[in-house]
Design a protein around this motif. Structure first.
Motif, PDB file in Angstrom:
ATOM      1  N   VAL A 145       0.816  -1.214   0.000  1.00 56.04           N
ATOM      2  CA  VAL A 145       0.000   0.000   0.000  1.00 56.04           C
ATOM      3  C   VAL A 145       0.847   1.261   0.000  1.00 56.04           C
ATOM      4  CG1 VAL A 145      -1.893  -1.194   1.157  1.00 56.04           C
ATOM      5  CG2 VAL A 145      -0.291   0.175   2.519  1.00 56.04           C
ATOM      6  N   THR A 149      -2.757   2.538  -2.931  1.00 59.38           N
ATOM      7  CA  THR A 149      -3.643   2.584  -1.773  1.00 59.38           C
ATOM      8  C   THR A 149      -5.083   2.516  -2.264  1.00 59.38           C
ATOM      9  OG1 THR A 149      -1.986   4.011  -0.720  1.00 59.38           O
ATOM     10  CG2 THR A 149      -4.100   3.812   0.392  1.00 59.38           C
ATOM     11  N   ALA A 158       0.096   3.852   5.131  1.00 62.10           N
ATOM     12  CA  ALA A 158       0.822   4.036   3.873  1.00 62.10           C
ATOM     13  C   ALA A 158       1.927   5.077   4.026  1.00 62.10           C
ATOM     14  CB  ALA A 158      -0.142   4.443   2.759  1.00 62.10           C
TER      15      ALA A 158
END
Length: 248
Positions: A145, A149, A158
């Motif tokens: 991620v 994302t 993230a």
């Protein structure tokens, strides 16, 4: 598998009691390394991994250390080096998976997530370098991620995993003259307790990968083992993906 590729080498894996961390610890031990692992909770699971390492004929340490606590994470490095007289491989795997809307996650959540996911690896690497020799390896575990994302609520997590890319590149430049390599691995969806392949969102997540499946922890551990091996001697500052095509 070459059971001698890490013979005579010692390793520390943070967050090594379960999931990817446990698989990495066992893979390095299977290759001949003596392995220390840290855990914050789950002493029994950590000791079980350590017992399996000893069953492979290697030495093992299970060390209780919160990677968000500077003294504890540095202490784990010092304990490992003091026990075995050296440290050749550091794998920074410990992390917290903090999710939620940015409007809901305040300073406390931010500070804790950054402390574990960013400051912890930085301080572990800083402490480890004092005990490393040319040919030593530092590998951090990021996340898919960091580069894609796909769902809301992942901002803070993230952010921290993206920060590891900058840290990796900077450390690679700083430590290159010492013969120490530093690399970052971004795993994709992996079947662990925290993210089971039969979880409520698993079908959606599988559909985001090119391979249409989750990884087994052992598959991620194989990539870490390569980065820690002599075969990766000319890789440093690299951001490597083992994500089943999640980011393609």
């Amino acid at each position: 598998m070459d059971t001698t590729e890490f013979r005579g080498r010692t390793a520390l894996v943070t967050g090594g009691a379960r999931g990817i961390g446990a698989a990495v610890a066992l893979r390095l031990a299977a290759g001949g390394a003596d392995v220390a692992l840290t855990y914050e909770q789950g002493k029994d699971r950590a000791e079980e991994v350590a017992a399996r390492i000893r069953g492979l004929g290697r030495r093992a340490l299970a060390l209780r250390a919160d990677s968000g606590d500077a003294a504890e994470v540095e202490g784990a490095v010092e304990r490992t080096a003091a026990e075995w007289g050296r440290l050749d491989v550091l794998v920074c795997n410990a992390g917290v998976y903090t999710t939620g809307a940015v409007t809901e996650l305040g300073p406390d959540a931010f500070d804790r997530t950054v402390a574990v996911n960013v400051r912890g690896p930085y301080l572990a690497a800083r402490a480890a370098v004092r005990h490393m020799r040319p040919g030593s390896r530092i590998v951090s575990i990021g996340s898919n991620v960091a580069e894609r994302t796909p769902f809301p609520g992942l901002t803070l997590y993230a952010l921290t995993k993206s920060a590891l890319a900058g840290m990796t590149k900077g450390l690679a430049r700083d430590l290159g003259p010492l013969g120490i390599t530093v690399n970052l691995l971004h795993p994709g969806p992996t079947d662990t307790d925290a993210n089971p392949a039969d979880g409520p969102f698993a079908e959606t997540v599988r559909g985001l990968t090119a391979l249409g499946r989750y990884a087994e922890p052992a598959e991620i551990a194989e990539v870490v083992a390569h980065l820690a091996s002599g075969g990766a001697s000319y890789m440093t500052g690299a951001v490597v993906h083992a994500d089943g095509g999640f980011t393609v």
